[in-house]
Scaffold this active site. Structure first.
Site, mmCIF file in Angstrom:
data_model
loop_
_atom_site.group_PDB
_atom_site.id
_atom_site.type_symbol
_atom_site.label_atom_id
_atom_site.label_comp_id
_atom_site.label_asym_id
_atom_site.label_seq_id
_atom_site.Cartn_x
_atom_site.Cartn_y
_atom_site.Cartn_z
ATOM 1 N N TRP A 88 0.834 -1.200 0.000
ATOM 2 C CA TRP A 88 0.000 0.000 0.000
ATOM 3 C C TRP A 88 0.870 1.252 0.000
ATOM 4 C CZ3 TRP A 88 -0.495 -3.814 3.773
ATOM 5 C CH2 TRP A 88 0.223 -3.608 4.954
ATOM 6 N N ASP B 230 2.470 -8.055 -0.766
ATOM 7 C CA ASP B 230 1.019 -7.998 -0.605
ATOM 8 C C ASP B 230 0.501 -6.665 -1.109
ATOM 9 O OD1 ASP B 230 -1.607 -8.580 0.449
ATOM 10 O OD2 ASP B 230 -1.116 -7.221 2.102
ATOM 11 N N TYR C 125 -5.173 0.022 -4.428
ATOM 12 C CA TYR C 125 -4.033 0.851 -4.032
ATOM 13 C C TYR C 125 -3.545 1.656 -5.240
ATOM 14 C CZ TYR C 125 -3.834 -2.374 -0.034
ATOM 15 O OH TYR C 125 -4.126 -3.136 1.063
ATOM 16 N N HIS D 169 -11.288 -8.034 -0.079
ATOM 17 C CA HIS D 169 -10.826 -6.806 0.557
ATOM 18 C C HIS D 169 -11.936 -6.185 1.411
ATOM 19 C CE1 HIS D 169 -7.975 -3.118 -0.083
ATOM 20 N NE2 HIS D 169 -8.092 -3.467 1.183
#
Length: 355
Positions: free
Chosen positions: A21, A52, A57, A129
C-alpha cells in the site's frame, strides 16, 4: 529470513512481508515510481519474498509497479492482491472508503484485470478486501473456488480492516477454511488476533494469520514520538491523540523486550507476533532502506522467551498499568452484525432482555 506456509495451501511466505500500500499511493508519504520499485527490489535482496498489494491501491498503480519490480523474479516470490472495491466507477475522495462490489461477475473481472496489471498468469494469494460477512455469498465463494481450480489463484484469504473488530468476518473465514486472514494485530491491539487464533484452534481450521499494523501505527517502531507532528494526509493521523499519549506510557513498560540491545523495539514487536504458530507473516510499513534492513532482520534476532511472553500477557491484561482511556473503546469496534460477534466474544456485555 525464515518462511512459513499459509494454512495447508502449499504457498510459502516470508515471515516478514512487504505491504505494497506504500507503492503507488501517497498515504504513507510521497515517493516516485522509481523509488518505489527500488524499495521493492531492495526488500527482495534482503530475503523478503511475500509482496502484498491490492487493486485499489493507487487505483491499480501499486499492482503495476509490483509487476514491474518482480516480473523477472516471478518464481522466487509470493504475490498477494485484493479485490472488492469498485474504483473503476468511483473516484477516490481523500481517505474515504470506496463503494464495494462483490458479486461473482465482478470478482472474476477484477481478478483478470489485476493479473493484467501485474503482468502475471496467476496470483499466489487472493484476498477479499474488507468484505462484510453477508457479502460473501455462495455465488462469490463458488467463483473463488473456480478461480483456484483454474490456476488463476493458489490460496484464498480475507483481508480485514482497517478498523479493529471484524470478528464475524474472520470467524467465517476460519469456518470456510480459508488459507489466510489478514488483520490488525500487535502488542497493543491483541483482541482480533487472539480471537481468531482461538477460533482456528477450536475449529481445527488450517487458517493462518497475516498481521497488519504490527507496529501499532508507529508506536512500537518509535517512528511516532511525542515530538512527531503528523500531517493531515498521514494515515496515522486518524488515530485519536489519546492513543499515542497512552501508547508512549505502555512502551516504557515493555522496554525489557529490547534485551539490552539484542533487538530493537520494532524487531521485538515482530518477534512477539511470530511467537504465535498461527501467524505466518507480518506486514510492517516500509518507507526506507533502513526500515527494510531493521525489520527484515527481525526473525534472526532472539525469539521471545516463555518468561517474556508471559510477562507481556500479564501487562496486556492490566492495560500495561495505564489507567486512562486510549480513545479506542470496544464500543467503537467495527461490526457488521449489530455487535453480536463482539458480545459472543465477551468484548461487549451481553444484551439484557430489555435492550
Amino acid at each position: 529470513m525464515h518462511y512459513r506456509e499459509l494454512g495447508d495451501s502449499g504457498v510459502e511466505v516470508s515471515e516478514v512481508a512487504f505491504g505494497a500500500w506504500v507503492v503507488g499511493t501517497d498515504w504513507w508519504g510521497d515517493r516516485t515510481d522509481e523509488d518505489a520499485v527500488e524499495l521493492v527490489e531492495y526488500a527482495l535482496d534482503r530475503g523478503i519474498t511475500f509482496f502484498d498489494t491490492g487493486d485499489v491501491y493507487g487505483h491499480g498503480r501499486s499492482e503495476e509497479l509490483i509487476g514491474e519490480a518482480l516480473g523477472e523474479h516471478r518464481e522466487e516470490v509470493t504475490v498477494g492482491t485484493k479485490v472488492g472495491y469498485d474504483f473503476y466507477n468511483n473516484p477516490q475522495a481523500g481517505h474515504g472508503e470506496l463503494p464495494k462490489e462483490l458479486n461473482a461477475e465482478y470478482v472474476r473481472e477484477a481478478v483478470e484485470k489485476s493479473l493484467d496489471r501485474l503482468d502475471m498468469e496467476y496470483v499466489d494469494v487472493l484476498f477479499l478486501h474488507n468484505a462484510n460477512v453477508d457479502e460473501v455469498t455462495d455465488e462469490v465463494l463458488e467463483t473463488l473456488y473456480d478461480l483456484r481450480e483454474e490456476g488463476l489463484v493458489d490460496a484464498l484469504g480475507w483481508a480485514l480492516g482497517p478498523s479493529i473488530g471484524w470478528l464475524a468476518e474472520g470467524d467465517r473465514a476460519a469456518e470456510l477454511d480459508f488459507d489466510a486472514v489478514q488483520t490488525v494485530y500487535n502488542l497493543f491491539e491483541q483482541t482480533p488476533g487472539n480471537h481468531f487464533i482461538d477460533t482456528a484452534r477450536e475449529l481445527g481450521a488450517d487458517t493462518s494469520l497475516i498481521a497488519r499494523v504490527p507496529h501499532s501505527s508507529g508506536l512500537l517502531n518509535e517512528q511516532v514520538t511525542p515530538d512527531t507532528e503528523l500531517g493531515d494526509g498521514d494515515h496515522r493521523s486518524f488515530r485519536p491523540d489519546a492513543w499515542f499519549e497512552t501508547g508512549w506510557e505502555k512502551l516504557d513498560e515493555i522496554r525489557f523486550l529490547e534485551r539490552d540491545g539484542e533487538r530493537t523495539m520494532g524487531q521485538a514487536a515482530i518477534q512477539w507476533l511470530l511467537a504465535h504458530d498461527e501467524v505466518a507473516s507480518v506486514t510492517p510499513t516500509f518507507r526506507s532502506r533502513e526500515d527494510v534492513d531493521e525489520w527484515a532482520a527481525a526473525p534472526d534476532t532472539p525469539a521471545l522467551s516463555d518468561e517474556e511472553f508471559e510477562r507481556v500477557a500479564d501487562l496486556y491484561a492490566r492495560n500495561f498499568g495505564v489507567g486512562r482511556d486510549d480513545g479506542m473503546n470496544p464500543e467503537d469496534f467495527r461490526t457488521s452484525v449489530d455487535g453480536d460477534d463482539l458480545r459472543d466474544a465477551g468484548i461487549l456485555p451481553a444484551q439484557s432482555a430489555d435492550d
